[in-house]
Design a protein around this motif. Structure first.
Motif, PDB file in Angstrom:
ATOM      1  N   CYS A 104     -24.710 -37.552 -41.892  1.00 62.28           N
ATOM      2  CA  CYS A 104     -25.444 -37.100 -41.530  1.00 62.28           C
ATOM      3  C   CYS A 104     -25.250 -35.760 -41.322  1.00 62.28           C
ATOM      4  CB  CYS A 104     -24.281 -37.404 -40.275  1.00 62.28           C
ATOM      5  SG  CYS A 104     -22.649 -36.525 -40.963  1.00 62.28           S
ATOM      6  N   GLY A 105     -25.019 -35.224 -43.104  1.00 62.00           N
ATOM      7  CA  GLY A 105     -25.584 -33.902 -43.034  1.00 62.00           C
ATOM      8  C   GLY A 105     -23.797 -32.598 -42.763  1.00 62.00           C
ATOM      9  N   SER A 106     -23.480 -33.528 -42.242  1.00 62.11           N
ATOM     10  CA  SER A 106     -22.081 -32.294 -42.713  1.00 62.11           C
ATOM     11  C   SER A 106     -21.098 -32.096 -43.213  1.00 62.11           C
ATOM     12  CB  SER A 106     -21.072 -33.162 -40.569  1.00 62.11           C
ATOM     13  OG  SER A 106     -19.856 -32.263 -40.996  1.00 62.11           O
ATOM     14  N   THR A 107     -20.490 -30.917 -43.237  1.00 63.75           N
ATOM     15  CA  THR A 107     -19.013 -30.471 -44.636  1.00 63.75           C
ATOM     16  C   THR A 107     -17.898 -31.189 -43.469  1.00 63.75           C
ATOM     17  OG1 THR A 107     -20.360 -28.153 -43.613  1.00 63.75           O
ATOM     18  CG2 THR A 107     -20.934 -29.331 -45.341  1.00 63.75           C
ATOM     19  N   ARG A 108     -17.917 -31.344 -42.581  1.00 61.87           N
ATOM     20  CA  ARG A 108     -16.222 -31.829 -42.114  1.00 61.87           C
ATOM     21  C   ARG A 108     -15.826 -32.617 -42.574  1.00 61.87           C
ATOM     22  NH1 ARG A 108     -15.422 -32.807 -36.731  1.00 61.87           N
ATOM     23  NH2 ARG A 108     -17.040 -33.649 -35.851  1.00 61.87           N
ATOM     24  N   THR A 109     -15.816 -31.983 -43.822  1.00 57.22           N
ATOM     25  CA  THR A 109     -14.882 -34.288 -44.480  1.00 57.22           C
ATOM     26  C   THR A 109     -14.440 -33.209 -45.580  1.00 57.22           C
ATOM     27  OG1 THR A 109     -16.514 -32.975 -46.426  1.00 57.22           O
ATOM     28  CG2 THR A 109     -17.907 -34.847 -44.681  1.00 57.22           C
ATOM     29  N   TRP A 110     -13.716 -34.643 -46.181  1.00 60.00           N
ATOM     30  CA  TRP A 110     -11.974 -33.732 -46.337  1.00 60.00           C
ATOM     31  C   TRP A 110     -12.137 -35.766 -47.481  1.00 60.00           C
ATOM     32  CZ3 TRP A 110      -8.875 -38.354 -45.522  1.00 60.00           C
ATOM     33  CH2 TRP A 110      -8.782 -38.944 -43.899  1.00 60.00           C
ATOM     34  N   LEU A 111     -11.274 -35.488 -48.346  1.00 57.60           N
ATOM     35  CA  LEU A 111     -11.117 -36.385 -49.777  1.00 57.60           C
ATOM     36  C   LEU A 111     -10.543 -36.856 -48.775  1.00 57.60           C
ATOM     37  CD1 LEU A 111     -12.413 -36.384 -52.346  1.00 57.60           C
ATOM     38  CD2 LEU A 111      -9.999 -35.654 -53.638  1.00 57.60           C
ATOM     39  N   LEU A 112     -10.669 -38.949 -49.272  1.00 56.61           N
ATOM     40  CA  LEU A 112      -9.762 -39.496 -49.159  1.00 56.61           C
ATOM     41  C   LEU A 112      -9.312 -39.800 -50.369  1.00 56.61           C
ATOM     42  CD1 LEU A 112      -9.767 -41.653 -46.103  1.00 56.61           C
ATOM     43  CD2 LEU A 112     -11.560 -42.671 -47.639  1.00 56.61           C
ATOM     44  N   SER A 113      -9.661 -40.316 -51.330  1.00 53.34           N
ATOM     45  CA  SER A 113      -8.732 -40.171 -53.014  1.00 53.34           C
ATOM     46  C   SER A 113      -9.308 -40.001 -53.953  1.00 53.34           C
ATOM     47  CB  SER A 113      -9.253 -42.182 -52.941  1.00 53.34           C
ATOM     48  OG  SER A 113      -9.782 -42.696 -52.877  1.00 53.34           O
ATOM     49  N   GLY A 114      -8.732 -39.800 -54.322  1.00 50.91           N
ATOM     50  CA  GLY A 114      -9.548 -39.419 -56.800  1.00 50.91           C
ATOM     51  C   GLY A 114      -9.378 -38.563 -56.651  1.00 50.91           C
ATOM     52  N   ARG A 115      -8.219 -37.711 -56.280  1.00 57.67           N
ATOM     53  CA  ARG A 115      -7.080 -36.674 -56.696  1.00 57.67           C
ATOM     54  C   ARG A 115      -5.784 -37.015 -58.060  1.00 57.67           C
ATOM     55  NH1 ARG A 115      -4.435 -32.374 -54.848  1.00 57.67           N
ATOM     56  NH2 ARG A 115      -4.222 -32.029 -56.734  1.00 57.67           N
ATOM     57  N   GLU A 116      -5.803 -38.863 -57.438  1.00 53.30           N
ATOM     58  CA  GLU A 116      -4.349 -39.334 -57.955  1.00 53.30           C
ATOM     59  C   GLU A 116      -4.309 -39.352 -59.403  1.00 53.30           C
ATOM     60  OE1 GLU A 116      -6.975 -40.954 -56.579  1.00 53.30           O
ATOM     61  OE2 GLU A 116      -5.828 -41.726 -54.743  1.00 53.30           O
ATOM     62  N   VAL A 117      -2.841 -39.137 -59.459  1.00 52.14           N
ATOM     63  CA  VAL A 117      -2.803 -38.807 -61.041  1.00 52.14           C
ATOM     64  C   VAL A 117      -0.970 -39.135 -61.301  1.00 52.14           C
ATOM     65  CG1 VAL A 117      -1.857 -37.185 -63.195  1.00 52.14           C
ATOM     66  CG2 VAL A 117      -3.040 -36.368 -61.788  1.00 52.14           C
ATOM     67  N   GLU A 118      -1.222 -40.942 -61.463  1.00 53.03           N
ATOM     68  CA  GLU A 118       0.091 -41.896 -61.062  1.00 53.03           C
ATOM     69  C   GLU A 118       0.006 -42.327 -62.361  1.00 53.03           C
ATOM     70  OE1 GLU A 118       0.033 -43.842 -56.934  1.00 53.03           O
ATOM     71  OE2 GLU A 118      -0.390 -44.630 -58.031  1.00 53.03           O
ATOM     72  N   ILE A 119       1.760 -42.832 -62.376  1.00 49.04           N
ATOM     73  CA  ILE A 119       1.993 -43.839 -62.992  1.00 49.04           C
ATOM     74  C   ILE A 119       2.130 -45.012 -62.258  1.00 49.04           C
ATOM     75  CG2 ILE A 119       4.112 -44.565 -64.871  1.00 49.04           C
ATOM     76  CD1 ILE A 119       5.066 -41.360 -64.822  1.00 49.04           C
ATOM     77  N   LYS A 120       1.537 -45.676 -62.897  1.00 52.00           N
ATOM     78  CA  LYS A 120       0.816 -47.480 -62.635  1.00 52.00           C
ATOM     79  C   LYS A 120       2.359 -48.157 -62.701  1.00 52.00           C
ATOM     80  CE  LYS A 120      -2.272 -51.195 -60.994  1.00 52.00           C
ATOM     81  NZ  LYS A 120      -3.488 -51.282 -62.079  1.00 52.00           N
TER      82      LYS A 120
END
Lengths: 235, 115
Positions: free
Chosen positions: B93-109
């Motif tokens: 839709c071309g909107s910039t009202r967006t936010w990061l859902l996932s992808g910043r993880e630095v996690e010990i699984k």
């Protein structure tokens, strides 16, 4: 085998035992940072985390700002660097306020624990505002909550107006962005409106303050913002 | 060299988890690393090798990395899209009202222990 709530024993296969952890490496730090903030609130001390790229003029901006505020509030500075104490010495001789140097031992950022160690060496009972000058770096410091009340960053004109696009996280965690070296604008293709637009894209609530630390232009606006912040925090 | 600092945090947390579980030697550590976490997996494993071999508990321990895709959510049209390809602007839709859902993880699984 003793298990705790963070570790759940999952599978046993091929003689390899798997222990599930599922824990962010930032988790401990985030908790330490929240604790530190709560402690600072109860002691009436405001901690500002100041970040920037190397050479943006952090120390010069600080000296100008401190000299405008030091008769109104009690200030101390913590300088974090990988090595040397040139910044702490410079701040102390230019402003006369207490300044301590932290060495990160090669680390590219400060975390909440290192910040606490620095604060332990700061006369907190006699201070309203502590400014933490973080390691010059736009990547790692953005990821580690230091326990500061607010994050500020300095972006200087020669670095270019597109920096908020290149370092999205840094700009999204900063409450105030100071744009320094406004006096050299004629020599660079720096578009202030574009820069503000890019900053707002990362953080719509960010306050943008153009300054020139060398001439002192605009520093009053930053000093006023900071003074307002400290007074609000101490209420 | 920001990955080296991250490695020190991983080592601290892994050692603690191993201690809590009575483990003497860890043979592998599995990490969840988000696509936009700013961590370069190759650098992380290089730094890991250097630092982990200095710890008795982690000598020879392998660092395995699983990548978590970066996904952004659009508040305007409620769609999710891949962050790395489209960035901040919603491709639907071309909107910039967006936010990061996932992808910043630095996690010990998880950690693996040879028995």
């Amino acid at each position: 085998m003793r298990l705790n709530k963070n570790t759940i024993f999952v599978t046993l296969m091929d003689e390899v035992k798997v222990i599930e952890i599922k824990k962010s490496i930032f988790e401990n730090n985030d908790r330490d940072a929240d604790l530190l903030r709560a402690e600072l609130k109860s002691r009436g001390v405001y901690l500002l985390n100041l970040m920037s790229a190397p050479g943006s003029g952090k120390t010069t901006t600080l000296i100008q700002t401190i000299n405008r505020l030091k008769d109104k509030i009690r200030i101390a500075v913590m300088e974090a660097d990988i090595d040397s104490d040139v910044d702490a010495v410079k701040i102390k001789s230019a402003t006369g306020i207490p300044s301590i140097q932290l060495h990160t031992g090669g680390m590219c950022h400060l975390d909440a624990e290192m910040t606490r160690q620095g604060l332990d060496n700061t006369p907190l009972d006699d201070v309203d505002l502590v400014i933490l000058e973080n390691v010059g770096n736009l990547v790692c410091p953005a990821e580690f909550d230091t326990g500061a009340v607010r994050n500020a960053m300095i972006l200087s004109v020669p670095e270019g107006h597109d920096k908020p696009l290149k370092y999205p996280l840094m700009f999204s965690v900063c409450d105030v962005v100071v744009i320094n070296k406004m006096d050299v604008m004629p020599y660079f293709d720096f578009d202030l409106d574009k820069c503000k637009e890019y900053i707002k894209m990362r953080n719509p609530k960010a306050t943008v303050i153009p300054v020139c630390a060398k001439t002192g232009e605009g520093i009053d606006a930053f000093a006023d913002w900071l003074l307002g912040q400290v007074r609000e925090w101490k209420k | 060299m920001h990955e080296l600092g991250i490695v020190f945090y991983i080592i601290r947390d892994v050692k603690q988890a191993a201690k809590e579980n009575g483990v003497e030697h860890v043979s592998a550590v599995v990490m969840n690393i988000g696509e936009v976490s700013t961590i370069v997996p190759e650098y992380l494993t290089d730094c890991w090798r250097w630092a982990a071999d200095k710890e008795d508990m982690l000598r020879g321990c392998e660092l395995k990395i699983e990548t978590v895709p970066a996904v952004t959510h659009c508040d305007n049209c409620s769609s999710d899209y891949p962050t790395v390809k489209h960035g901040k602007t919603c491709p639907h839709c071309g909107s910039t009202r967006t936010w990061l859902l996932s992808g910043r993880e630095v996690e010990i699984k998880q950690i693996e222990v040879k028995t």
